[in-house]
Design a protein around this motif. Structure first.
Motif, PDB file in Angstrom:
ATOM      1  N   ASN A  90      -3.184   8.133  -9.621  1.00  0.00           N
ATOM      2  CA  ASN A  90      -1.956   7.876 -10.360  1.00  0.00           C
ATOM      3  C   ASN A  90      -0.889   7.415  -9.363  1.00  0.00           C
ATOM      4  N   PRO A  91       0.290   6.976  -9.819  1.00  0.00           N
ATOM      5  CA  PRO A  91       1.286   6.425  -8.882  1.00  0.00           C
ATOM      6  C   PRO A  91       1.665   7.374  -7.751  1.00  0.00           C
ATOM      7  N   ALA A  92       1.861   8.663  -8.043  1.00  0.00           N
ATOM      8  CA  ALA A  92       2.247   9.610  -6.990  1.00  0.00           C
ATOM      9  C   ALA A  92       1.119   9.778  -5.978  1.00  0.00           C
ATOM     10  N   LEU A  94      -1.194   7.594  -5.346  1.00  0.00           N
ATOM     11  CA  LEU A  94      -1.347   6.336  -4.620  1.00  0.00           C
ATOM     12  C   LEU A  94      -0.307   6.221  -3.505  1.00  0.00           C
ATOM     13  N   GLU A  95       0.906   6.694  -3.762  1.00  0.00           N
ATOM     14  CA  GLU A  95       1.948   6.662  -2.720  1.00  0.00           C
ATOM     15  C   GLU A  95       1.575   7.578  -1.559  1.00  0.00           C
ATOM     16  N   ALA A  96       1.078   8.774  -1.878  1.00  0.00           N
ATOM     17  CA  ALA A  96       0.650   9.690  -0.820  1.00  0.00           C
ATOM     18  C   ALA A  96      -0.519   9.103  -0.037  1.00  0.00           C
ATOM     19  N   LEU A  97      -1.403   8.428  -0.738  1.00  0.00           N
ATOM     20  CA  LEU A  97      -2.535   7.796  -0.060  1.00  0.00           C
ATOM     21  C   LEU A  97      -2.062   6.741   0.932  1.00  0.00           C
ATOM     22  N   ASN A  98      -1.123   5.923   0.518  1.00  0.00           N
ATOM     23  CA  ASN A  98      -0.614   4.875   1.405  1.00  0.00           C
ATOM     24  C   ASN A  98       0.090   5.467   2.626  1.00  0.00           C
ATOM     25  N   ASN A  99       0.866   6.535   2.413  1.00  0.00           N
ATOM     26  CA  ASN A  99       1.547   7.183   3.546  1.00  0.00           C
ATOM     27  C   ASN A  99       0.534   7.776   4.522  1.00  0.00           C
ATOM     28  N   THR A 100      -0.491   8.402   3.965  1.00  0.00           N
ATOM     29  CA  THR A 100      -1.528   8.991   4.818  1.00  0.00           C
ATOM     30  C   THR A 100      -2.275   7.907   5.571  1.00  0.00           C
ATOM     31  N   ARG A 101      -2.518   6.788   4.907  1.00  0.00           N
ATOM     32  CA  ARG A 101      -3.212   5.679   5.565  1.00  0.00           C
ATOM     33  C   ARG A 101      -2.376   5.129   6.728  1.00  0.00           C
ATOM     34  N   ASP A 102      -1.062   5.060   6.530  1.00  0.00           N
ATOM     35  CA  ASP A 102      -0.188   4.562   7.603  1.00  0.00           C
ATOM     36  C   ASP A 102      -0.264   5.458   8.834  1.00  0.00           C
ATOM     37  N   VAL A 103      -0.259   6.770   8.618  1.00  0.00           N
ATOM     38  CA  VAL A 103      -0.331   7.696   9.749  1.00  0.00           C
ATOM     39  C   VAL A 103      -1.700   7.610  10.416  1.00  0.00           C
ATOM     40  N   ALA A 104      -2.732   7.525   9.584  1.00  0.00           N
ATOM     41  CA  ALA A 104      -4.082   7.487  10.139  1.00  0.00           C
ATOM     42  C   ALA A 104      -4.322   6.236  10.970  1.00  0.00           C
ATOM     43  N   ASN A 105      -3.679   5.149  10.615  1.00  0.00           N
ATOM     44  CA  ASN A 105      -3.891   3.875  11.316  1.00  0.00           C
ATOM     45  C   ASN A 105      -2.780   3.565  12.322  1.00  0.00           C
ATOM     46  N   SER A 106      -1.887   4.489  12.554  1.00  0.00           N
ATOM     47  CA  SER A 106      -0.741   4.223  13.441  1.00  0.00           C
ATOM     48  C   SER A 106      -1.153   4.295  14.917  1.00  0.00           C
ATOM     49  N   SER A 107      -0.315   3.746  15.769  1.00  0.00           N
ATOM     50  CA  SER A 107      -0.510   3.824  17.224  1.00  0.00           C
ATOM     51  C   SER A 107       0.670   4.585  17.831  1.00  0.00           C
ATOM     52  N   PHE A 108       0.427   5.206  18.982  1.00  0.00           N
ATOM     53  CA  PHE A 108       1.453   6.053  19.583  1.00  0.00           C
ATOM     54  C   PHE A 108       2.483   5.195  20.315  1.00  0.00           C
ATOM     55  N   ASN A 109       3.744   5.353  19.962  1.00  0.00           N
ATOM     56  CA  ASN A 109       4.869   4.691  20.646  1.00  0.00           C
ATOM     57  C   ASN A 109       6.017   5.686  20.660  1.00  0.00           C
ATOM     58  N   ILE A 110       6.171   6.319  21.803  1.00  0.00           N
ATOM     59  CA  ILE A 110       7.138   7.402  21.884  1.00  0.00           C
ATOM     60  C   ILE A 110       8.566   6.918  21.700  1.00  0.00           C
ATOM     61  N   ASN A 111       8.818   5.647  22.017  1.00  0.00           N
ATOM     62  CA  ASN A 111      10.189   5.139  21.914  1.00  0.00           C
ATOM     63  C   ASN A 111      10.591   4.815  20.483  1.00  0.00           C
TER      64      ASN A 111
END
Length: 275
Positions: A90-92, A94-111
């Motif tokens: 559902n929309p909620a 799906l939004e949580a899924l997208n946020n989780t996907r962003d964190v899972a695919n993110s790279s470390f940049n301390i700045n």
């Protein structure tokens, strides 16, 4: 040889008791009247099927109305279709899924972490104040302490990011499995209105079946009752025929010659064939 006698005739009357004969005659007469009048051959042609109660009809209409309002993409079926179209979310979700996907695919940049910069500023001020109080502000010791503090903060920040990334990947995997479950639930939910209509249809089919069986019952009774009535009459007549009767039996008399010689009835039985 002369001297034969006349035959003996025995009549045995097994007629019913004379006082009972009027009742038997009346019973047969009444049975004939009942048969001729068709009494006992009539068939109840009214329906024995119980119709729907008013509350049952009201409930069936409510179920039908709710099913039609949520069928074919309308109402709840449209919501479930949206879940199916979005892969099971559902929309909620799906939004949580997208946020989780962003964190899972993110790279470390301390700045790029504003919160980390604030922590660094606070640590820098704290180390500078301590060095100033000790009269070592700007010294090598001061710079060393500052470098160690910032390095430790960076390491802890990296470890925290790594933990979040690992957790996000794990959650992303679980959310994918949940999406499959949601697809199944959504498909079942879309079928629920149709199943409600089928339940109402099954109730109507049951009523129609009982009504048809009732018509067959009436038809069969109309066909069988006359024969049953005739069978009753035949049973009464057959039983009455066995209640009495007259039987006549003739036997030859004794030979007077044999009687005179002393043979009597026994001799007649033994020697009767000789005379």
């Amino acid at each position: 040889m002369p001297g034969g006698s006349s035959k003996t005739t025995t009549t045995q009357n097994s007629a019913p008791w004379k006082d009972a004969q009027p009742a038997l005659k009346q019973g047969i007469s009444e049975a004939q009247k009942l048969y001729k009048n068709g009494t006992g051959a009539k068939v109840y042609t009214g329906s024995t099927v119980v119709p729907w109660d008013a509350k049952t009809t009201q409930g069936m209409n409510a179920i039908t109305g709710q099913a039609n309002a949520n069928l074919g993409g309308r109402g709840l079926s449209g919501e479930y279709q949206g879940v199916i179209n979005s892969g099971g979310y559902n929309p909620a979700q799906l939004e949580a899924l997208n946020n989780t996907r962003d964190v899972a695919n993110s790279s470390f940049n301390i700045n790029e972490d504003p919160a980390f910069r604030q922590v660094v500023e606070q640590a820098t001020n704290s180390v500078g104040q301590a060095a100033s109080a000790a009269g070592r502000y700007g010294s090598g010791v001061h710079q060393g302490n500052l470098a160690n503090t910032i390095g430790d903060l960076g390491a802890r920040q990296y470890q925290a990011w790594q933990n979040r990334r690992d957790a996000a990947n794990s959650n992303l995997f679980n959310m994918g499995a949940q999406g499959f479950n949601n697809l199944s639930a959504a498909y079942s939910g879309m079928q629920a209105p149709a199943q409600s209509l089928m339940q109402v249809g099954a109730m109507n089919e049951d009523l129609a079946t009982r009504q048809l069986n009732d018509k067959l019952r009436i038809f069969n009774e109309q066909q069988n009752k006359p024969w049953e009535n005739l069978s009753r009459l035949n049973a009464i007549a057959s039983g009455a025929g066995q209640l009495g009767g007259t039987q006549t039996q003739s036997q030859p008399g004794q030979n007077p010659f044999l009687t005179a010689l002393g043979y009597g009835a026994t001799g007649a039985g033994l020697l009767g064939g000789l005379f």
